[in-house]
Design a protein around this motif. Structure first.
Motif, PDB file in Angstrom:
ATOM      1  N   ILE A   1       0.922  -9.870 -19.698  1.00 18.92           N
ATOM      2  CA  ILE A   1       0.800 -10.916 -18.683  1.00 18.92           C
ATOM      3  C   ILE A   1       1.016 -10.334 -17.293  1.00 18.92           C
ATOM      4  O   ILE A   1       0.291 -10.651 -16.337  1.00 18.92           O
ATOM      5  CB  ILE A   1       1.812 -12.048 -18.950  1.00 18.92           C
ATOM      6  CG1 ILE A   1       1.516 -12.733 -20.293  1.00 18.92           C
ATOM      7  CG2 ILE A   1       1.785 -13.074 -17.826  1.00 18.92           C
ATOM      8  CD1 ILE A   1       2.561 -13.717 -20.732  1.00 18.92           C
ATOM      9  N   LEU A   2       2.020  -9.451 -17.168  1.00 25.64           N
ATOM     10  CA  LEU A   2       2.291  -8.840 -15.872  1.00 25.64           C
ATOM     11  C   LEU A   2       1.098  -8.026 -15.398  1.00 25.64           C
ATOM     12  O   LEU A   2       0.709  -8.094 -14.228  1.00 25.64           O
ATOM     13  CB  LEU A   2       3.537  -7.947 -15.969  1.00 25.64           C
ATOM     14  CG  LEU A   2       4.876  -8.677 -16.117  1.00 25.64           C
ATOM     15  CD1 LEU A   2       5.991  -7.664 -16.328  1.00 25.64           C
ATOM     16  CD2 LEU A   2       5.157  -9.555 -14.907  1.00 25.64           C
TER      17      LEU A   2
ATOM     18  N   ILE B   1      -1.563  -6.594  -5.659  1.00 29.03           N
ATOM     19  CA  ILE B   1      -0.296  -6.319  -4.993  1.00 29.03           C
ATOM     20  C   ILE B   1      -0.426  -5.351  -3.826  1.00 29.03           C
ATOM     21  O   ILE B   1       0.561  -4.786  -3.355  1.00 29.03           O
ATOM     22  CB  ILE B   1       0.736  -5.744  -5.990  1.00 29.03           C
ATOM     23  CG1 ILE B   1       0.145  -4.531  -6.738  1.00 29.03           C
ATOM     24  CG2 ILE B   1       1.181  -6.807  -6.992  1.00 29.03           C
ATOM     25  CD1 ILE B   1       1.148  -3.771  -7.576  1.00 29.03           C
TER      26      ILE B   1
ATOM     27  N   GLY C   1      -1.514 -10.119 -14.104  1.00 27.10           N
ATOM     28  CA  GLY C   1      -1.114 -10.629 -12.801  1.00 27.10           C
ATOM     29  C   GLY C   1      -1.234  -9.593 -11.706  1.00 27.10           C
ATOM     30  O   GLY C   1      -1.586  -9.904 -10.568  1.00 27.10           O
ATOM     31  N   LEU C   2      -0.965  -8.353 -12.032  1.00 27.78           N
ATOM     32  CA  LEU C   2      -1.032  -7.280 -11.048  1.00 27.78           C
ATOM     33  C   LEU C   2      -2.488  -6.939 -10.703  1.00 27.78           C
ATOM     34  O   LEU C   2      -2.796  -6.492  -9.613  1.00 27.78           O
ATOM     35  CB  LEU C   2      -0.313  -6.042 -11.592  1.00 27.78           C
ATOM     36  CG  LEU C   2       1.201  -6.190 -11.831  1.00 27.78           C
ATOM     37  CD1 LEU C   2       1.721  -5.041 -12.671  1.00 27.78           C
ATOM     38  CD2 LEU C   2       1.958  -6.276 -10.509  1.00 27.78           C
TER      39      LEU C   2
ATOM     40  N   LEU D   1       1.818  -6.136  -0.932  1.00 28.37           N
ATOM     41  CA  LEU D   1       3.225  -6.423  -1.191  1.00 28.37           C
ATOM     42  C   LEU D   1       4.093  -5.178  -1.056  1.00 28.37           C
ATOM     43  O   LEU D   1       3.603  -4.049  -1.093  1.00 28.37           O
ATOM     44  CB  LEU D   1       3.377  -6.999  -2.604  1.00 28.37           C
ATOM     45  CG  LEU D   1       2.710  -8.345  -2.845  1.00 28.37           C
ATOM     46  CD1 LEU D   1       2.842  -8.743  -4.302  1.00 28.37           C
ATOM     47  CD2 LEU D   1       3.309  -9.419  -1.950  1.00 28.37           C
TER      48      LEU D   1
ATOM     49  N   GLN E   1      10.053  -4.034  -3.980  1.00 31.28           N
ATOM     50  CA  GLN E   1      10.481  -5.354  -4.443  1.00 31.28           C
ATOM     51  C   GLN E   1       9.765  -5.743  -5.728  1.00 31.28           C
ATOM     52  O   GLN E   1      10.389  -6.266  -6.659  1.00 31.28           O
ATOM     53  CB  GLN E   1      10.231  -6.399  -3.354  1.00 31.28           C
ATOM     54  CG  GLN E   1      10.954  -7.701  -3.627  1.00 31.28           C
ATOM     55  CD  GLN E   1      10.712  -8.729  -2.545  1.00 31.28           C
ATOM     56  OE1 GLN E   1       9.842  -8.557  -1.695  1.00 31.28           O
ATOM     57  NE2 GLN E   1      11.467  -9.815  -2.598  1.00 31.28           N
TER      58      GLN E   1
ATOM     59  N   ARG F   1       4.627 -15.648  -8.976  1.00 28.62           N
ATOM     60  CA  ARG F   1       3.264 -15.402  -8.502  1.00 28.62           C
ATOM     61  C   ARG F   1       2.527 -14.416  -9.406  1.00 28.62           C
ATOM     62  O   ARG F   1       1.376 -14.622  -9.794  1.00 28.62           O
ATOM     63  CB  ARG F   1       3.338 -14.857  -7.068  1.00 28.62           C
ATOM     64  CG  ARG F   1       2.002 -14.376  -6.536  1.00 28.62           C
ATOM     65  CD  ARG F   1       2.119 -13.883  -5.101  1.00 28.62           C
ATOM     66  NE  ARG F   1       1.051 -12.896  -4.852  1.00 28.62           N
ATOM     67  CZ  ARG F   1       0.814 -12.368  -3.658  1.00 28.62           C
ATOM     68  NH1 ARG F   1       1.572 -12.703  -2.636  1.00 28.62           N
ATOM     69  NH2 ARG F   1      -0.164 -11.502  -3.501  1.00 28.62           N
ATOM     70  N   ILE F   2       3.226 -13.311  -9.751  1.00 24.85           N
ATOM     71  CA  ILE F   2       2.586 -12.316 -10.608  1.00 24.85           C
ATOM     72  C   ILE F   2       2.286 -12.906 -11.978  1.00 24.85           C
ATOM     73  O   ILE F   2       1.207 -12.698 -12.549  1.00 24.85           O
ATOM     74  CB  ILE F   2       3.485 -11.065 -10.743  1.00 24.85           C
ATOM     75  CG1 ILE F   2       3.675 -10.382  -9.388  1.00 24.85           C
ATOM     76  CG2 ILE F   2       2.890 -10.087 -11.759  1.00 24.85           C
ATOM     77  CD1 ILE F   2       4.708  -9.266  -9.392  1.00 24.85           C
ATOM     78  N   LEU F   3       3.240 -13.659 -12.506  1.00 20.22           N
ATOM     79  CA  LEU F   3       3.035 -14.275 -13.827  1.00 20.22           C
ATOM     80  C   LEU F   3       1.852 -15.234 -13.797  1.00 20.22           C
ATOM     81  O   LEU F   3       1.030 -15.244 -14.712  1.00 20.22           O
ATOM     82  CB  LEU F   3       4.301 -15.023 -14.262  1.00 20.22           C
ATOM     83  CG  LEU F   3       5.494 -14.144 -14.641  1.00 20.22           C
ATOM     84  CD1 LEU F   3       6.709 -15.000 -14.921  1.00 20.22           C
ATOM     85  CD2 LEU F   3       5.158 -13.265 -15.853  1.00 20.22           C
TER      86      LEU F   3
ATOM     87  N   VAL G   1      11.517  -6.522  -9.285  1.00 18.57           N
ATOM     88  CA  VAL G   1      11.271  -7.777  -9.993  1.00 18.57           C
ATOM     89  C   VAL G   1      10.815  -7.505 -11.425  1.00 18.57           C
ATOM     90  O   VAL G   1      11.290  -8.125 -12.374  1.00 18.57           O
ATOM     91  CB  VAL G   1      10.234  -8.612  -9.206  1.00 18.57           C
ATOM     92  CG1 VAL G   1       9.576  -9.643 -10.113  1.00 18.57           C
ATOM     93  CG2 VAL G   1      10.892  -9.281  -8.015  1.00 18.57           C
ATOM     94  N   LEU G   2       9.905  -6.555 -11.586  1.00 20.24           N
ATOM     95  CA  LEU G   2       9.440  -6.240 -12.933  1.00 20.24           C
ATOM     96  C   LEU G   2      10.567  -5.650 -13.781  1.00 20.24           C
ATOM     97  O   LEU G   2      10.731  -6.003 -14.949  1.00 20.24           O
ATOM     98  CB  LEU G   2       8.271  -5.244 -12.877  1.00 20.24           C
ATOM     99  CG  LEU G   2       7.003  -5.686 -12.162  1.00 20.24           C
ATOM    100  CD1 LEU G   2       5.835  -4.804 -12.580  1.00 20.24           C
ATOM    101  CD2 LEU G   2       6.675  -7.135 -12.449  1.00 20.24           C
TER     102      LEU G   2
ATOM    103  N   LEU H   1       8.187 -14.155  -6.311  1.00 24.41           N
ATOM    104  CA  LEU H   1       7.274 -13.032  -6.539  1.00 24.41           C
ATOM    105  C   LEU H   1       6.937 -12.913  -8.027  1.00 24.41           C
ATOM    106  O   LEU H   1       5.770 -12.735  -8.398  1.00 24.41           O
ATOM    107  CB  LEU H   1       7.907 -11.736  -6.026  1.00 24.41           C
ATOM    108  CG  LEU H   1       7.109 -10.457  -6.167  1.00 24.41           C
ATOM    109  CD1 LEU H   1       5.712 -10.611  -5.600  1.00 24.41           C
ATOM    110  CD2 LEU H   1       7.852  -9.316  -5.469  1.00 24.41           C
ATOM    111  N   LEU H   2       7.966 -13.024  -8.861  1.00 23.37           N
ATOM    112  CA  LEU H   2       7.711 -12.968 -10.294  1.00 23.37           C
ATOM    113  C   LEU H   2       6.804 -14.107 -10.713  1.00 23.37           C
ATOM    114  O   LEU H   2       5.843 -13.906 -11.482  1.00 23.37           O
ATOM    115  CB  LEU H   2       9.014 -13.042 -11.091  1.00 23.37           C
ATOM    116  CG  LEU H   2       8.803 -12.997 -12.606  1.00 23.37           C
ATOM    117  CD1 LEU H   2       8.396 -11.592 -13.043  1.00 23.37           C
ATOM    118  CD2 LEU H   2      10.036 -13.454 -13.365  1.00 23.37           C
TER     119      LEU H   2
END
Lengths: 201, 201
Positions: free
Chosen positions: B194-195, B152, B198-199, B155, B159, A193-195, B163-164, A190-191
């Motif tokens: 970056i996150l 997301i 990605g989000l 998702l 979770q 994928r987000i990255l 993860v974050l 999951l990380l």
DNA sequence: TTTCGACCAAAAAAGTTTTATGGTCTAAAA
DNA sequence: TTTTAGACCATAAAACTTTTTTGGTCGAAA
């Protein structure tokens, strides 16, 4: 006919092999030089003919394990095509290998960080960090070169690589300790994928 | 005129306040019940009239520190409008508060994790983790609700939040220990950026 | 050149004694 | 009746001493 140098190299390799096996069997701190010497059928002082110190043997074993781990990582990465596939492969393969090493050395997950920080030499830790950051950087460079990662063309890839490396290891540490938020594999994927999404912009 | 119950509550609060100051001055492990009792001008057994045990006092002090930290986080988050601004504010504010606490309690960064794992009760650690994950989840929910975080919606936000949280704390740990890849603030901001990218996808 | 038993010094472990500390009890004071 | 505290207990921690272990060296033998 085996030359003298080859014979010496064989003995040096045997010392490391046996030391490694004893470390796995008895733990990283329990093995003595006497143990190693007996296991190869020599006297203790013989070891000091081939190695400077116990620390040198210990470091060589650790370096071998790390080299082995990195080789597995590179092999796995070579089979992934795209930068994003490589990043996911990286996090999953690393997790898998860590589980294997933990089982092999009969460690607790809690102890990994403690051993790593307290017993591995600063040189080894630095080298390992640099190598891991470099592997991630190569993935990022590929992503930039193939225009897959458009979001980081203006950034210092060393720093980005370090940030990803740290974030990934934070996930590893937390989810290996407690899988209350799902299996570790899912979390690292999951990380990843987000990255990847973040890197693509 | 102060009631008996108010007087009792004042003394209970005074015990915690003084214990907190002593923990800051002498370290988390050095302070005795005798120290605390003397500091408030009472006998040691008096403390046991108001508190079940030393651990109860210790936990109350820790909980107060955590509550204080979370309050600062919430105040800072309230001043950020968008989900991405809140995430960045979260990582920067948390880093700033951690530096403050480290200085206040005269700790080494290396010791934070050790103290956290070995001395804080499981209940406190769980509560803290849950609260932090919840704060991140609220940020993610806001991002989903405002259509800022499109990547997301399918998702499990619990979770993702976990993860974050883990990734962020990995960064904190690594960059507080060594700033060879740039200041910690820059690193956590970079991860946040970056996150967020990605989000958004 | 390689090997090893004897040895050394320091570290680690084990054991003993002393001190400290969390916690309780009971009686006195408020 | 509520609050307080000195005396006390049991255990842990610290300090100290003794014994054992271990990393490493030396010099002589193979």
């Amino acid at each position: 006919m085996v030359t003298k140098a080859q014979k010496e190299e064989q003995l040096r390799a045997k010392v490391l092999k046996v030391a490694q096996q004893l470390f796995q069997q008895y733990g990283l701190q329990k093995v003595t030089m006497d143990d190693v010497a007996r296991a190869i059928g020599k006297g203790k002082s013989t070891l000091y003919y081939y190695y400077k110190s116990k620390e040198e043997i210990f470091d060589a074993v650790v370096e071998h394990e790390i080299k082995d781990m990195l080789a597995h990582l590179r092999t796995a990465l070579a089979q992934a095509d795209t930068a994003s596939a490589k990043l996911e492969t990286f996090v999953l393969t690393k997790l898998r290998i860590m589980r294997q090493k933990v089982a092999l050395y009969n460690l607790l997950y809690e102890d990994i960080t403690r051993h790593y920080v307290q017993e591995f030499s600063e040189r080894i830790r630095q080298h390992y960090l640099q190598t891991e950051v470099l592997m991630i950087k190569e993935i990022l460079q590929l992503g930039v070169d193939t225009a897959e990662f458009k979001g980081i063309t203006d950034l210092n890839l060393d720093q980005v690589a370090f940030v990803l490396t740290s974030g990934i290891s934070g996930i590893e540490q937390h989810t290996l300790l407690s899988e209350q938020f799902g299996p570790a594999e899912e979390n690292v994927k999951l990380l990843s994928r987000i990255l990847v999404q973040g890197l693509k912009r």
